[in-house]
Design an enzyme around this catalytic site. Structure first.
Site, PDB file in Angstrom:
ATOM      1  N   LEU A  43      -2.523   1.828   4.264  1.00 47.34           N
ATOM      2  CA  LEU A  43      -1.415   1.437   5.128  1.00 47.34           C
ATOM      3  C   LEU A  43      -1.087   2.515   6.147  1.00 47.34           C
ATOM      4  CD1 LEU A  43       1.049  -0.448   2.764  1.00 47.34           C
ATOM      5  CD2 LEU A  43      -0.429  -1.384   4.532  1.00 47.34           C
ATOM      6  N   GLY A  45      -3.008   5.097   7.184  1.00 43.23           N
ATOM      7  CA  GLY A  45      -4.130   5.362   8.078  1.00 43.23           C
ATOM      8  C   GLY A  45      -4.392   4.240   9.056  1.00 43.23           C
ATOM      9  N   SER A 284       3.362  -5.164 -12.020  1.00 41.67           N
ATOM     10  CA  SER A 284       4.387  -4.836 -11.041  1.00 41.67           C
ATOM     11  C   SER A 284       5.759  -4.608 -11.656  1.00 41.67           C
ATOM     12  CB  SER A 284       4.495  -5.963 -10.005  1.00 41.67           C
ATOM     13  OG  SER A 284       5.634  -5.785  -9.201  1.00 41.67           O
ATOM     14  N   ARG A 330      12.029   4.363 -12.441  1.00 39.07           N
ATOM     15  CA  ARG A 330      10.790   4.412 -13.208  1.00 39.07           C
ATOM     16  C   ARG A 330      10.733   5.568 -14.196  1.00 39.07           C
ATOM     17  NH1 ARG A 330       6.450   2.867  -8.406  1.00 39.07           N
ATOM     18  NH2 ARG A 330       7.022   0.663  -8.322  1.00 39.07           N
ATOM     19  N   HIS A 401       0.870   6.959 -12.122  1.00 41.47           N
ATOM     20  CA  HIS A 401       0.818   5.974 -11.046  1.00 41.47           C
ATOM     21  C   HIS A 401       0.819   6.611  -9.660  1.00 41.47           C
ATOM     22  CE1 HIS A 401       1.452   2.326  -8.841  1.00 41.47           C
ATOM     23  NE2 HIS A 401       2.687   2.616  -8.494  1.00 41.47           N
ATOM     24  N   LEU A 441       5.128   1.689   0.097  1.00 36.00           N
ATOM     25  CA  LEU A 441       4.673   0.893   1.234  1.00 36.00           C
ATOM     26  C   LEU A 441       5.553   1.171   2.443  1.00 36.00           C
ATOM     27  CD1 LEU A 441       4.018  -2.526  -0.569  1.00 36.00           C
ATOM     28  CD2 LEU A 441       2.453  -0.630  -0.202  1.00 36.00           C
TER      29      LEU A 441
END
Length: 637
Positions: A43, A45, A284, A330, A401, A441
């Site tokens: 994303l 790059g 997810s 998380r 992760h 993202l």
């Protein structure tokens, strides 16, 4: 070298706007005279290469795989955050800024985080214009769902394929520029080293993975978008090809490596099944919207999950954190799962998993509604485990992760090497000690679409950049070094494969530098990694040659870098004598078992400088000021 973050002055709400106005510009005709090298096609790059080419720059873009569509960004499932506030539930730029600083346990740079929150809504508009098929409500407006660490619904999603759809949007923009000739795309190339001319980043040396040829690419600046280093742990949710080599070569050339110990353990992964695995599979975090996490209340309760009545179940996240429940950040969810398993309450054959149960949601919403939201994730889980999650609870356990550490960058995303800019997960980022879900993202696209197009122009306009050729002595010297390194690996005639060494390194990292750390374990890890590195350079076996496709040689080079990185991670964790976010030192926890920070001594970003092979690296500290978000003990109760 003193760290200068180059954070602009003024109120935080106006820093980026004012900074953009004050930056020098390059007119369109002059942009055509500049050549930029972008490494990576995820994303960050793809967005950077496409955006810079659209502005008129000439771009060389390297892809480690056969197509940019296979970049690891494709694996992101749950969504992307933005402050559109479509649900009208109280979201704002300020709230996303606050949640991100708090979620990162106050170890991020406020100015960068605010800019990220500010740009988030623009990202959604960009992606919708590209045709990204975000989920929509019945009336046609874009849908949102919740994610960990937030009490509002701000996450935009495309079922469980958000990363894939966003990447296809960026890929389309990139290939449009390839078609115009403004981007020259080179697939199946791996960056092996950075080339400096007069102290500035002016290009790279790469290996053609099909032919073994060492190739040179020159430019006026280098933009590194090569992702994170979670595979140092061997088993992680990262694709096997994800590696640290590009960033590590830059570190050895003078770019500081910041906060390497800040690695994130994701709470929602399919548990380890055996030694045959080379990676783990992520489920997810969006599943925690409707799934309830629980374990039996009594040790040794081996009844099938549907036969365990409600009164015999412990919904431990809901019990411990009633305000956020299953949607705690998380790091907290991961530690809580590990804690109940350590107490002997884990489920499954190994006892190293907890249940993620959708029975209540299916009863409340209907199976079809759950299938619409998460169908592809449920199908993937069933293919891997052979269990139907519509009928039985999923079994999940934490796994490595995301990495919040990376090359240190200033407000303009430039490293300590002039001209070397670092985007996305490859930099030490805006996430502090813990990344909120659906923010990776957001950061990659913000850096690529909306930050680097401004800041790279300012660098080029202010810098004297005489023309450099890939045939220059500097490129020749680095090419020779890269060849010699590969030849050294091939010359070893030991008995152990690269994968065997990688698995052993991963075991050390997970046991001593994993979810819970302590001084004794960290010191043991550093010593054990040094011993393993010595064995690696004596007993490695790499079949084949350099002038061919050679996966063993590729892996050997990457693992050699992991050996050095692993020690730096342990060293950084040892230095940071506190607990914060994903970095949990057992010596520093509250009575409730939560992370206990030490803001007086450790409110800084630790940036490490390479001083030589087998030499102790130098530490540099960027003090973190919190003017807008008050430092406090994190609470999600």
């Amino acid at each position: 070298m003193k760290l200068n973050a180059r954070v602009p002055g003024g109120p935080i709400q106006h820093k980026w706007e004012q900074h953009r106005f004050n930056m020098k510009l390059i007119n369109p005709a002059n942009k055509r005279r500049h050549h930029l090298v972008v490494v990576g096609t995820g994303l960050a790059g793809a967005a950077a290469a496409a955006s810079l080419a659209e502005l008129g720059y000439n771009v060389t873009n390297l892809c480690i795989l056969d197509s940019p569509r296979r970049a690891h960004s494709i694996a992101a499932q749950g969504g992307i955050n933005a402050t559109k506030n479509y649900p009208n539930d109280g979201d704002s730029v300020w709230r996303l800024f606050y949640d991100t600083v708090k979620g990162g346990d106050y170890r991020s740079r406020e100015a960068n985080v605010y800019r990220l929150a500010e740009l988030s809504s623009t990202i959604i508009d960009q992606c919708v214009a590209q045709g990204v098929p975000f989920a929509r409500e019945y009336g046609g407006t874009l849908a949102n769902r919740s994610f960990g660490g937030a009490q509002v619904s701000r996450t935009f999603y495309a079922r469980g394929q958000t990363g894939q759809q966003l990447l296809l949007g960026a890929y389309g923009a990139l290939m449009r520029q390839v078609d115009t000739g403004k981007v020259r795309l080179y697939p199946r190339r791996e960056m092996l080293d950075l080339v400096l001319v007069d102290g500035k980043a002016r290009g790279i040396v790469a290996r053609n993975l099909l032919t073994g040829e060492i190739e040179r690419y020159a430019g006026d600046a280098v933009i590194l978008c090569t992702g994170g280093y979670g595979n140092v742990y061997y088993l992680s949710t990262n694709a096997v090809n994800c590696n640290v080599t590009a960033a590590w070569r830059c570190y050895r050339r003078g770019a500081y490596f910041a906060n390497p110990c800040f690695t994130q353990i994701h709470p929602t992964c399919i548990p380890v099944a055996g030694e045959h695995q080379s990676k783990l599979t992520l489920m997810s975090e969006s599943l925690r919207n409707d799934g309830r996490v629980w374990v039996p209340k009594e040790k040794g309760d081996s009844r099938p999950a549907p036969q365990i009545p409600e009164e015999d179940r412990d919904y431990f996240l809901e019990r411990k954190y009633p305000a956020f429940g299953n949607l705690v950040p998380r790091d907290i969810a991961s530690r809580s799962a590990k804690q109940v398993c350590d107490e002997g309450l884990g489920v499954g054959e190994t006892g190293l998993s907890v249940y993620l149960d959708f029975a209540d949601a299916i009863q409340r919403l209907g199976e079809e509604a759950i299938r619409d939201k998460y169908g592809n994730l449920f199908d993937m889980y069933e293919r891997i485990t052979g269990e139907n999650p519509y009928q039985l609870p999923m079994r999940i356990y934490p796994a490595v992760h995301y990495t919040m550490g990376g090359l240190w960058v200033d407000y303009n995303l430039m490293s300590t090497i002039p001209g070397l800019h670092v985007l996305g997960e490859a930099n030490f980022s805006d996430h502090g000690a813990n990344r909120l879900g659906a923010s990776a993202l957001m950061q990659g696209l913000a850096d690529g679409y909306f930050v680097i197009p401004y800041t790279i122009g300012d660098y080029l306009a202010r810098t004297d950049l005489p023309e450099v050729s890939a045939d220059s002595p500097e490129f020749e010297a680095i090419s020779q070094e890269a060849r010699q390194r590969l030849e050294r690996l091939l010359s070893l005639k030991g008995s152990r494969t690269p994968r065997q060494f990688h698995r052993q390194l991963g075991h050390i990292m997970w046991e001593d530098v994993g979810m819970a750390r302590n001084e004794k374990g960290l010191r043991h890890a550093m010593e054990a990694i040094r011993e393993l590195r010595a064995q690696f350079w004596q007993d490695l076996k790499v079949p084949g040659s350099n002038d061919m496709l050679n996966k063993n040689l590729e892996m050997a080079g990457r693992i050699a870098d992991y050996m050095e990185l692993g020690e730096l991670i342990a060293r950084d964790a040892l230095l940071r004598d506190e607990s914060c976010g994903g970095h949990f030192r057992e010596e520093h926890q509250t009575q409730e078992g939560e992370a206990l920070r030490n803001d007086e001594d450790f409110a800084f970003a630790a940036a490490w400088e390479f001083t030589g092979v087998d030499q102790e690296p130098a530490i540099h500290k960027e003090h973190l000021d919190f003017e807008y978000v008050k430092l406090s003990q994190r609470s999600y109760e």
